[in-house]
Write a protein that holds these residues in place. Sequence first.
Motif, PDB file in Angstrom:
ATOM      1  N   TYR A 187      47.906-100.474 -26.120  1.00 25.29           N
ATOM      2  CA  TYR A 187      48.606 -99.988 -24.930  1.00 25.29           C
ATOM      3  C   TYR A 187      47.649 -99.391 -23.884  1.00 25.29           C
ATOM      4  O   TYR A 187      48.102 -98.819 -22.900  1.00 25.29           O
ATOM      5  CB  TYR A 187      49.618 -98.905 -25.331  1.00 25.29           C
ATOM      6  N   GLN A 188      46.352 -99.521 -24.095  1.00 24.23           N
ATOM      7  CA  GLN A 188      45.374 -98.785 -23.288  1.00 24.23           C
ATOM      8  C   GLN A 188      45.550 -98.998 -21.786  1.00 24.23           C
ATOM      9  O   GLN A 188      45.659 -98.035 -21.025  1.00 24.23           O
ATOM     10  CB  GLN A 188      43.959 -99.171 -23.715  1.00 24.23           C
ATOM     11  N   LYS A 189      45.614-100.228 -21.327  1.00 27.50           N
ATOM     12  CA  LYS A 189      45.676-100.484 -19.883  1.00 27.50           C
ATOM     13  C   LYS A 189      47.011-100.075 -19.263  1.00 27.50           C
ATOM     14  O   LYS A 189      47.025 -99.364 -18.254  1.00 27.50           O
ATOM     15  CB  LYS A 189      45.364-101.959 -19.606  1.00 27.50           C
ATOM     16  N   PRO A 190      48.148-100.496 -19.831  1.00 28.19           N
ATOM     17  CA  PRO A 190      49.423-100.074 -19.198  1.00 28.19           C
ATOM     18  C   PRO A 190      49.663 -98.570 -19.283  1.00 28.19           C
ATOM     19  O   PRO A 190      50.232 -97.982 -18.360  1.00 28.19           O
ATOM     20  CB  PRO A 190      50.487-100.862 -19.969  1.00 28.19           C
ATOM     21  N   TYR A 191      49.219 -97.941 -20.364  1.00 27.73           N
ATOM     22  CA  TYR A 191      49.394 -96.490 -20.500  1.00 27.73           C
ATOM     23  C   TYR A 191      48.565 -95.761 -19.451  1.00 27.73           C
ATOM     24  O   TYR A 191      49.049 -94.839 -18.789  1.00 27.73           O
ATOM     25  CB  TYR A 191      49.025 -96.057 -21.914  1.00 27.73           C
ATOM     26  N   GLN A 192      47.318 -96.163 -19.262  1.00 31.37           N
ATOM     27  CA  GLN A 192      46.476 -95.530 -18.255  1.00 31.37           C
ATOM     28  C   GLN A 192      47.056 -95.718 -16.855  1.00 31.37           C
ATOM     29  O   GLN A 192      47.057 -94.794 -16.038  1.00 31.37           O
ATOM     30  CB  GLN A 192      45.060 -96.108 -18.305  1.00 31.37           C
ATOM     31  N   LYS A 193      47.568 -96.907 -16.595  1.00 25.14           N
ATOM     32  CA  LYS A 193      48.179 -97.186 -15.293  1.00 25.14           C
ATOM     33  C   LYS A 193      49.382 -96.270 -15.058  1.00 25.14           C
ATOM     34  O   LYS A 193      49.582 -95.737 -13.958  1.00 25.14           O
ATOM     35  CB  LYS A 193      48.612 -98.658 -15.229  1.00 25.14           C
ATOM     36  N   THR A 194      50.190 -96.061 -16.105  1.00 28.06           N
ATOM     37  CA  THR A 194      51.363 -95.195 -15.990  1.00 28.06           C
ATOM     38  C   THR A 194      50.956 -93.736 -15.772  1.00 28.06           C
ATOM     39  O   THR A 194      51.542 -93.030 -14.944  1.00 28.06           O
ATOM     40  CB  THR A 194      52.228 -95.314 -17.255  1.00 28.06           C
ATOM     41  N   ASN A 234      71.317 -75.595 -17.656  1.00 33.06           N
ATOM     42  CA  ASN A 234      70.227 -76.191 -18.413  1.00 33.06           C
ATOM     43  C   ASN A 234      69.385 -77.069 -17.488  1.00 33.06           C
ATOM     44  O   ASN A 234      69.898 -78.027 -16.909  1.00 33.06           O
ATOM     45  CB  ASN A 234      70.767 -77.030 -19.575  1.00 33.06           C
ATOM     46  N   ILE A 235      68.108 -76.721 -17.344  1.00 33.63           N
ATOM     47  CA  ILE A 235      67.212 -77.517 -16.509  1.00 33.63           C
ATOM     48  C   ILE A 235      66.690 -78.675 -17.357  1.00 33.63           C
ATOM     49  O   ILE A 235      65.889 -78.476 -18.278  1.00 33.63           O
ATOM     50  CB  ILE A 235      66.033 -76.677 -15.967  1.00 33.63           C
ATOM     51  N   THR A 236      67.154 -79.866 -17.063  1.00 33.53           N
ATOM     52  CA  THR A 236      66.710 -81.042 -17.817  1.00 33.53           C
ATOM     53  C   THR A 236      65.760 -81.859 -16.936  1.00 33.53           C
ATOM     54  O   THR A 236      64.756 -81.355 -16.482  1.00 33.53           O
ATOM     55  CB  THR A 236      67.905 -81.862 -18.312  1.00 33.53           C
ATOM     56  N   SER A 237      66.096 -83.099 -16.660  1.00 30.97           N
ATOM     57  CA  SER A 237      65.234 -83.940 -15.838  1.00 30.97           C
ATOM     58  C   SER A 237      65.974 -85.230 -15.510  1.00 30.97           C
ATOM     59  O   SER A 237      66.777 -85.717 -16.319  1.00 30.97           O
ATOM     60  CB  SER A 237      63.942 -84.277 -16.589  1.00 30.97           C
ATOM     61  N   ILE A 238      65.698 -85.780 -14.336  1.00 29.52           N
ATOM     62  CA  ILE A 238      66.218 -87.113 -14.031  1.00 29.52           C
ATOM     63  C   ILE A 238      65.713 -88.108 -15.074  1.00 29.52           C
ATOM     64  O   ILE A 238      66.405 -89.071 -15.415  1.00 29.52           O
ATOM     65  CB  ILE A 238      65.827 -87.520 -12.591  1.00 29.52           C
ATOM     66  N   ALA A 239      64.524 -87.840 -15.640  1.00 33.14           N
ATOM     67  CA  ALA A 239      63.984 -88.696 -16.704  1.00 33.14           C
ATOM     68  C   ALA A 239      64.866 -88.694 -17.946  1.00 33.14           C
ATOM     69  O   ALA A 239      64.773 -89.604 -18.780  1.00 33.14           O
ATOM     70  CB  ALA A 239      62.579 -88.243 -17.075  1.00 33.14           C
ATOM     71  N   GLY A 240      65.740 -87.684 -18.087  1.00 30.51           N
ATOM     72  CA  GLY A 240      66.621 -87.617 -19.234  1.00 30.51           C
ATOM     73  C   GLY A 240      67.789 -88.583 -19.177  1.00 30.51           C
ATOM     74  O   GLY A 240      68.519 -88.733 -20.163  1.00 30.51           O
ATOM     75  N   TYR A 241      67.982 -89.246 -18.045  1.00 28.08           N
ATOM     76  CA  TYR A 241      69.074 -90.208 -17.909  1.00 28.08           C
ATOM     77  C   TYR A 241      68.633 -91.633 -18.229  1.00 28.08           C
ATOM     78  O   TYR A 241      69.442 -92.557 -18.191  1.00 28.08           O
ATOM     79  CB  TYR A 241      69.626 -90.184 -16.478  1.00 28.08           C
ATOM     80  N   MET A 242      67.344 -91.815 -18.513  1.00 28.88           N
ATOM     81  CA  MET A 242      66.834 -93.170 -18.743  1.00 28.88           C
ATOM     82  C   MET A 242      65.593 -93.101 -19.634  1.00 28.88           C
ATOM     83  O   MET A 242      64.890 -92.093 -19.652  1.00 28.88           O
ATOM     84  CB  MET A 242      66.473 -93.829 -17.409  1.00 28.88           C
ATOM     85  N   GLY A 243      65.348 -94.153 -20.383  1.00 28.69           N
ATOM     86  CA  GLY A 243      64.129 -94.225 -21.172  1.00 28.69           C
ATOM     87  C   GLY A 243      62.982 -94.714 -20.306  1.00 28.69           C
ATOM     88  O   GLY A 243      63.011 -95.835 -19.807  1.00 28.69           O
ATOM     89  N   LEU A 244      61.968 -93.875 -20.081  1.00 26.49           N
ATOM     90  CA  LEU A 244      60.842 -94.237 -19.230  1.00 26.49           C
ATOM     91  C   LEU A 244      59.637 -94.616 -20.081  1.00 26.49           C
ATOM     92  O   LEU A 244      59.351 -93.951 -21.082  1.00 26.49           O
ATOM     93  CB  LEU A 244      60.479 -93.075 -18.305  1.00 26.49           C
ATOM     94  N   PRO A 245      58.911 -95.640 -19.707  1.00 28.27           N
ATOM     95  CA  PRO A 245      57.755 -96.061 -20.496  1.00 28.27           C
ATOM     96  C   PRO A 245      56.694 -94.977 -20.561  1.00 28.27           C
ATOM     97  O   PRO A 245      56.352 -94.364 -19.545  1.00 28.27           O
ATOM     98  CB  PRO A 245      57.236 -97.298 -19.738  1.00 28.27           C
ATOM     99  N   TYR A 246      56.201 -94.754 -21.770  1.00 30.50           N
ATOM    100  CA  TYR A 246      55.160 -93.763 -22.048  1.00 30.50           C
ATOM    101  C   TYR A 246      55.602 -92.324 -21.779  1.00 30.50           C
ATOM    102  O   TYR A 246      54.791 -91.413 -21.794  1.00 30.50           O
ATOM    103  CB  TYR A 246      53.861 -94.107 -21.292  1.00 30.50           C
TER     104      TYR A 246
END
Length: 269
Positions: free
Chosen positions: A196-203, A128-140
């Motif tokens: 969330y406009q500014k932090p979301y755009q930055k992310t 199963n191809i998952t993601s390193i992102a699946g081991y942690m909650g990442l913002p946005y």
Amino acid sequence: MDRKVVLITGGSSGIGKSIGTYLTSKGFKVYGTTRNPKKYPDFDAFELLQLDVRLPESIQKTVSEIIFKEGKLDVLVNNAGVGITGPIEETPHEEILNVFDINFHGPVHVMKAVLPQMRKQGGGKVINITSIAGYMGLPYRGYYSAAKGALGILTEALNMEVKDFGISISNLAPGDFATNIAAGRYHAPVTEDSAYQKPYQKTLDLINEHVDSAGDPIQVAEKVYAIIQKRNPKIHYPVGEFTQRLSLFLKKILPDKLYEKLLLNHYKL
């Protein structure tokens, strides 16, 4: 010796195509899938079949076709997936359902379709191809992390259930690689009246920067090949640049708040 038969979902481009091309060069019989093979009239890296992971009847038809032609199915690589970004609060619910339908329910449907054949033949491997992102909650990227994380946890459970049949289920979690996933990713719109406009755009800018400088997906293909060659594969295999793999180790040993601070610093939030 009979060559192994491999099914790769989402095989028309990106990581899936890289895996299929590499395994073909190693002598495997590879079947890739895509929702619409007509979009790839010149595709000749390996055989490309129609399959929509959201539709169990589509999956069963294609799996049955492969088994009829080959008499077996040795390896499933559950690779089909979709990206999604957006504030948790503002992401449309239909997009949340879609990402879980493709990234979680889809792989489950495909595994259910191939497991009876693997039991019948006395063995098989599912990656199963998952993601390193699946081991942690990442913002946005919370919904993406959640869907991939759910598949990783399911992998652990299913591996225990099928081990007596000679079947192994592994979770291969890539970091950032140079693919076209960004083109198909759903982005919740960045609106001026959003809290969330500014932090979301930055992310978003940082995510796109990482994709542009990401590694060659051949690394994922090589890891898939290595897993197939193992008699008793592990359950979890991260693959990516050193800092991404290090993040998994740090998550295990650091207090939650300190790890969260590292993530916030990384995203400049």
